[in-house]
Design a protein around this motif. Structure first.
Motif, short mmCIF file in Angstrom:
data_model
loop_
_atom_site.label_atom_id
_atom_site.label_comp_id
_atom_site.label_asym_id
_atom_site.label_seq_id
_atom_site.Cartn_x
_atom_site.Cartn_y
_atom_site.Cartn_z
N PRO A 56 0.75 -1.22 0.12
CA PRO A 56 0.15 -0.02 -0.20
C PRO A 56 0.85 1.16 0.11
O PRO A 56 0.47 2.34 -0.47
N LEU A 57 2.05 1.31 0.31
CA LEU A 57 3.07 2.37 0.30
C LEU A 57 3.66 2.34 -0.78
O LEU A 57 4.33 3.36 -1.07
N MET A 58 3.97 1.27 -1.85
CA MET A 58 4.84 1.36 -2.84
C MET A 58 4.50 2.04 -4.02
O MET A 58 3.31 1.98 -4.18
N THR A 59 5.55 2.34 -4.67
CA THR A 59 5.20 2.75 -6.23
C THR A 59 5.03 1.52 -7.07
O THR A 59 5.17 0.30 -6.53
N GLU B 268 11.10 7.26 -5.09
CA GLU B 268 11.13 6.40 -6.28
C GLU B 268 10.54 4.97 -5.68
O GLU B 268 10.05 4.22 -6.65
N LEU B 269 10.37 4.48 -4.73
CA LEU B 269 10.07 3.38 -4.14
C LEU B 269 8.53 3.63 -3.33
O LEU B 269 7.97 2.30 -3.44
N VAL B 270 8.45 4.51 -2.55
CA VAL B 270 7.40 4.50 -1.57
C VAL B 270 6.75 5.92 -2.14
O VAL B 270 7.12 6.80 -2.46
N GLU C 208 3.85 10.52 4.74
CA GLU C 208 3.44 11.59 5.61
C GLU C 208 2.65 11.07 6.73
O GLU C 208 2.59 11.54 7.57
N THR C 209 1.45 10.50 6.12
CA THR C 209 0.37 9.99 7.08
C THR C 209 0.83 9.35 8.24
O THR C 209 0.52 9.43 9.19
N ILE C 210 1.87 8.21 7.87
CA ILE C 210 2.42 7.65 8.98
C ILE C 210 3.37 8.16 9.91
O ILE C 210 3.16 8.02 10.95
N SER D 248 1.54 4.02 15.14
CA SER D 248 1.16 2.58 15.42
C SER D 248 1.85 1.39 15.20
O SER D 248 1.74 0.52 15.90
N ARG D 249 2.92 1.54 14.17
CA ARG D 249 3.68 0.84 13.91
C ARG D 249 5.15 1.23 14.00
O ARG D 249 6.05 1.35 12.82
N PRO D 250 5.96 1.46 15.11
CA PRO D 250 7.20 2.11 15.01
C PRO D 250 8.15 1.34 14.18
O PRO D 250 9.10 2.01 13.73
N GLN D 251 8.48 0.02 14.13
CA GLN D 251 9.16 -0.60 13.40
C GLN D 251 9.08 -0.50 11.91
O GLN D 251 10.19 -0.35 11.17
N GLN D 252 8.07 -0.03 11.67
CA GLN D 252 7.74 -0.10 10.20
C GLN D 252 8.41 1.36 9.73
O GLN D 252 9.16 1.59 8.53
#
Length: 325
Positions: free
Chosen positions: A145-148, A304-306, A312-314, A321-325
């Motif tokens: 969902p984050l990727m190009t 170019e990847l995301v 920005e939302t994250i 909510s997901r610090p490791q991400q």
């Protein structure tokens, strides 16, 4: 080496196995452990040293600021050092050293030992086909969902390649782990340690890996392989509790009362207080997130990847909510 080997020792399985090997081979060693006094790593490392007669055991606690704060390095120099030492092969979730001088000292750790416990199978509750395909999907597509579009296509290619090439998806995950974690992700930070001292990684040795890969990944997943090695090399260490979670094979039904009693003795030991179980990398505060957000959004090549809007939302989440991400 003239001086005793230095082993980075925790309460887990892998460094314990290295300690058992050194003990069985008659090689004297000293141990180092990092953590608060009530952390399972510290508690169990001390017990391991007592059982093996290791008198030199140094425990280093994280630096604190009063009773309710832990001091950590600013993310910019931490990340800059990692980029210099690993050429960007790792994320700044990992820490690498920048020594002022080289110490002719032999050091060991349990790094890479998860290969003897099934690699990426290690966190699987079930090894049925659907569960393993879901794991493949998590590794290759979880961030789509984050990727190009181009990045999504690469994830799809990897998923198809590894799920179709192997009849048993457990073997496919094993090969993917060898290539992408052991072969690409892990060597960067571990090689960086070689500029500080003579660091040996027994679990990354090609002969050890070759022997491990000859064993069924499903058997390694049960953790019975590591446990049997411990029982053979240092039985007293096999009887001790382990950190965080019990041995996976201990979750099976046991009718023999002697085996049930032995299972109770080697139970899982967890942190007893919030301080003991605290890991700042997984509980990022706003003061730490702010410079990370600024630097990430000021890195155009990343997008170019995301997708920038989704990132920005994250980064605007508070708390994240997901610090490791």
């Amino acid at each position: 080496h003239d001086e005793a080997v230095s082993l980075s020792l925790t309460g887990g399985r892998d460094s314990r196995l290295v300690a058992a090997v050194l003990h069985a081979a008659g090689i004297p060693f000293r141990a180092t452990t990092r953590g608060f006094d009530d952390h399972p790593d510290v508690i169990l490392a001390r017990r391991i040293c007592e059982r093996l007669g290791v008198a030199d055991h140094q425990v280093t606690a994280p630096e604190r600021d009063g009773d309710d704060a832990v001091l950590v390095e600013h993310p910019l120099p931490r990340t800059t050092r990692l980029l210099r030492m690993t050429e960007g092969m790792n994320s700044a979730f990992e820490n690498v050293i920048a020594p002022k001088e080289f110490l002719v000292e032999a050091r060991l750790s349990g790094s890479g030992g998860e290969a003897l416990r099934g690699g990426w199978l290690n966190d699987q509750k079930s090894l049925d086909r659907d569960s393993l395909l879901k794991k493949f999907n998590t590794i290759t597509r979880a961030q789509t969902p984050l990727m190009t579009p181009q990045a999504k296509a690469e994830g799809d290619r990897l998923y198809t390649a590894y799920t179709e090439e192997f009849d048993d998806p457990a073997v496919g995950l094993d090969r993917m782990f060898l290539r992408f974690r052991s072969g690409r992700w892990l060597p960067g930070s571990r090689t960086a340690t070689l500029i500080g001292y003579c660091m040996y990684h027994p679990f990354l040795d090609h002969r050890v890996r070759w022997e491990a890969m000859r064993l069924s990944p499903r058997w390694r997943w049960s953790e019975d392989v590591v446990f049997q090695l411990l029982e053979h090399l240092a039985p007293e260490l096999a009887r001790l509790p382990v950190a965080d979670r019990p041995w996976r094979f201990d979750q099976r039904l046991m009718l023999n009362p002697l085996r049930r009693r032995a299972r109770r003795r080697r139970h899982a030991l967890k942190a007893r207080t919030t301080v003991g179980g605290f890991d700042w990398r997984r509980k990022l505060g706003p003061d730490y997130i702010a410079p990370m957000r600024e630097r990430i959004l000021d890195t155009p090549d990343l997008f170019e990847l995301v997708d920038k809007e989704r990132i920005e939302t994250i980064l605007n989440q508070d708390p994240v909510s997901r610090p490791q991400q």
